[in-house]
Design an enzyme around this catalytic site. Structure first.
Site, mmCIF file in Angstrom:
data_model
loop_
_atom_site.group_PDB
_atom_site.id
_atom_site.type_symbol
_atom_site.label_atom_id
_atom_site.label_comp_id
_atom_site.label_asym_id
_atom_site.label_seq_id
_atom_site.Cartn_x
_atom_site.Cartn_y
_atom_site.Cartn_z
ATOM 1 C CD1 TRP A 173 23.436 7.559 -7.174
ATOM 2 C CD2 TRP A 173 21.552 8.739 -6.847
ATOM 3 N NE1 TRP A 173 23.829 8.882 -7.586
ATOM 4 C CE2 TRP A 173 22.653 9.526 -7.447
ATOM 5 C CE3 TRP A 173 20.474 9.549 -6.653
ATOM 6 C CZ2 TRP A 173 22.765 10.980 -7.843
ATOM 7 C CZ3 TRP A 173 20.409 10.891 -7.030
ATOM 8 C CH2 TRP A 173 21.270 11.271 -7.572
ATOM 9 C CE LYS A 198 24.635 9.763 -13.262
ATOM 10 N NZ LYS A 198 23.445 9.130 -12.495
ATOM 11 C CG ASP A 211 19.732 2.879 -9.746
ATOM 12 O OD1 ASP A 211 19.885 3.118 -11.078
ATOM 13 O OD2 ASP A 211 19.616 3.945 -9.011
HETATM 14 C C1 LIG Z 1 23.037 9.547 -11.421
HETATM 15 C C2 LIG Z 1 21.953 8.344 -10.605
HETATM 16 C C3 LIG Z 1 20.731 8.435 -10.219
HETATM 17 C C4 LIG Z 1 19.554 9.759 -10.307
HETATM 18 O O1 LIG Z 1 19.632 9.853 -11.830
HETATM 19 P P1 LIG Z 1 18.392 11.072 -12.081
HETATM 20 O O2 LIG Z 1 18.180 10.664 -13.683
HETATM 21 O O3 LIG Z 1 18.971 12.283 -11.985
HETATM 22 O O4 LIG Z 1 17.060 10.961 -11.266
HETATM 23 C C5 LIG Z 1 20.227 7.361 -9.684
HETATM 24 N N1 LIG Z 1 20.925 6.147 -9.373
HETATM 25 C C6 LIG Z 1 22.123 6.165 -9.664
HETATM 26 C C7 LIG Z 1 22.828 4.976 -9.414
HETATM 27 C C8 LIG Z 1 22.697 7.373 -10.517
HETATM 28 O O5 LIG Z 1 24.141 7.084 -10.702
#
Ligand SMILES: *Cc1c(COP(=O)(O)O)cnc(C)c1O
Length: 357
Positions: free
Chosen positions: A102, A193, A169
């Site tokens: 990511w 998540k 993030d």
């Molecule tokens: C799942 C995830 C993403 C991607 O998320 P989307 O909502 O599918 O774009 C980005 N960063 C991390 C750390 C993730 O776990």
């Protein structure tokens, strides 16, 4: 029977949230209308949006500190581009820490907007650790990191000290542990998540950082436009925001982030202790960088795969296979995962050990 859901995302939410969200689909607030058919401008939904935004700041200890909260569409992946669009100045540069798939995806997008410095990377180790001791260029417009690497099961334990804005993030560990959130200029997280269903992305941004790039930004990509319209520039993902709001409320009712962190530490300790004790298994992440959200491990002898897979499936466990880039297993034990479910997994690991001796 309800499964023990170890899926990495979309993932488990509190049962209470499922129940309330289901009720709202049938009849929202006794209005005689479903949450799926109401106007996002209705009084009841505006109240949900306002309360959700306020709850985020309250839980993070950021109320009255110059931050704005947005619930946007597009997933965390759209923020990979929206962040440099809004924060990377014309002719400026951004600094990134490369700790996984990511993080690398975020770096790829930043490069469209300007010079992108990778301060350190653990790619050569298949991202099994968090690099440390790197230098962040003092003249960068911001520093971007990924607090928890969902795929590789590593987590930043200590965030760097820097004078430039910290961007993070936090998709897979938001609200899971106490952090000084006021150190950050921008925090974002896909809801699916640890906070809600797919469809909403949480963005918490220090307002003073906006409007400084010298670049014209299309409206939907411009944080300022969303801030000015209180996260209602266009139709927000109503159901995802409502369900996230229910989860935030559940978190608050259960002792906030402080209590969640205690529960999460106990769950992670239970599982890692078993991985370290059980001679059949081995963890994949460097011990000091282990994630308390995504626990990645392998069978030392792949010959036991079929038997182990049969056993955990029979125990009502779902979502355990690891991401293809690591293999093996990944137990995602987010806020809503009860310790009893982690115990079920540990019991299966012990049964496997007994059955083999
Ligand atoms: C799942 C995830 C993403 C991607 O998320 P989307 O909502 O599918 O774009 C980005 N960063 C991390 C750390 C993730 O776990």
């Amino acid at each position: 029977m309800k499964k023990h859901n170890f899926s990495a995302g979309p993932s488990i939410l509190p049962q209470e949230v499922f129940d309330k969200a289901a009720q709202a689909v049938l009849n929202f607030n006794n209005s005689g209308l479903s949450i799926l058919e109401i106007s996002h401008r209705s009084k009841d939904f505006v109240a949900v949006m306002d309360e959700a935004r306020a709850l985020v700041l309250e839980l993070m200890g950021l109320t009255g500190k110059g931050y704005q909260v947005l619930f946007l569409g597009g997933g965390a992946s759209l923020e990979f581009a929206r962040i440099p669009y809004n924060l990377l100045k014309d002719g400026g540069k951004a600094a990134y820490l490369d700790t996984g798939t990511w993080a690398a995806a975020a770096i790829k997008e930043a490069k469209f907007f300007g010079e992108t410095v990778i301060v350190a990377s653990s790619k050569a180790d298949n991202y099994n650790n968090i690099p440390k001791g790197y230098a962040i260029p003092a003249d960068a417009d911001y520093f971007h990191c990924t607090s928890n690497n969902t795929i590789f099961g590593t987590q930043i334990q200590e965030f760097p000290e820097t004078d430039i804005p910290l961007v993070c993030d936090m998709s897979s560990d938001i609200f899971s542990r106490q952090i000084d959130f006021s150190k950050f200029g921008l925090i974002y997280a896909g809801a699916q998540k640890n906070m809600g269903p797919a469809g909403a992305t949480l963005v918490v941004i220090k307002e003073e950082l906006l409007g400084k790039t010298g670049r014209t930004i299309p409206s939907m990509l411009d944080y300022k436009q969303h801030v000015d319209k209180e996260s209602m520039y266009n139709t927000p993902p109503v159901f995802a925001v409502y369900t996230s709001y229910l989860t935030l409320q559940w978190l608050k009712d259960n002792g906030g982030i402080e209590a969640a962190e205690k529960r999460n530490s106990a769950k992670a300790e239970l599982l890692y202790d078993e991985i370290d004790r059980n001679p059949l298994f081995v963890g994949t992440a460097k011990t000091e960088d282990r994630s308390k959200m995504n626990v990645c491990f392998l069978l030392k002898n792949e010959e036991h795969t079929e038997q182990f897979d049969k056993m955990w499936k029979a125990a009502g466990i779902s979502g355990l296979p690891g991401h293809r880039s690591v293999g093996g297993y990944r137990a995602s034990i987010y806020n809503a995962m009860p310790i009893e479910s982690v115990q079920v997994l540990v019991d299966v690991m012990q049964e496997l050990e007994k059955s083999i001796q």
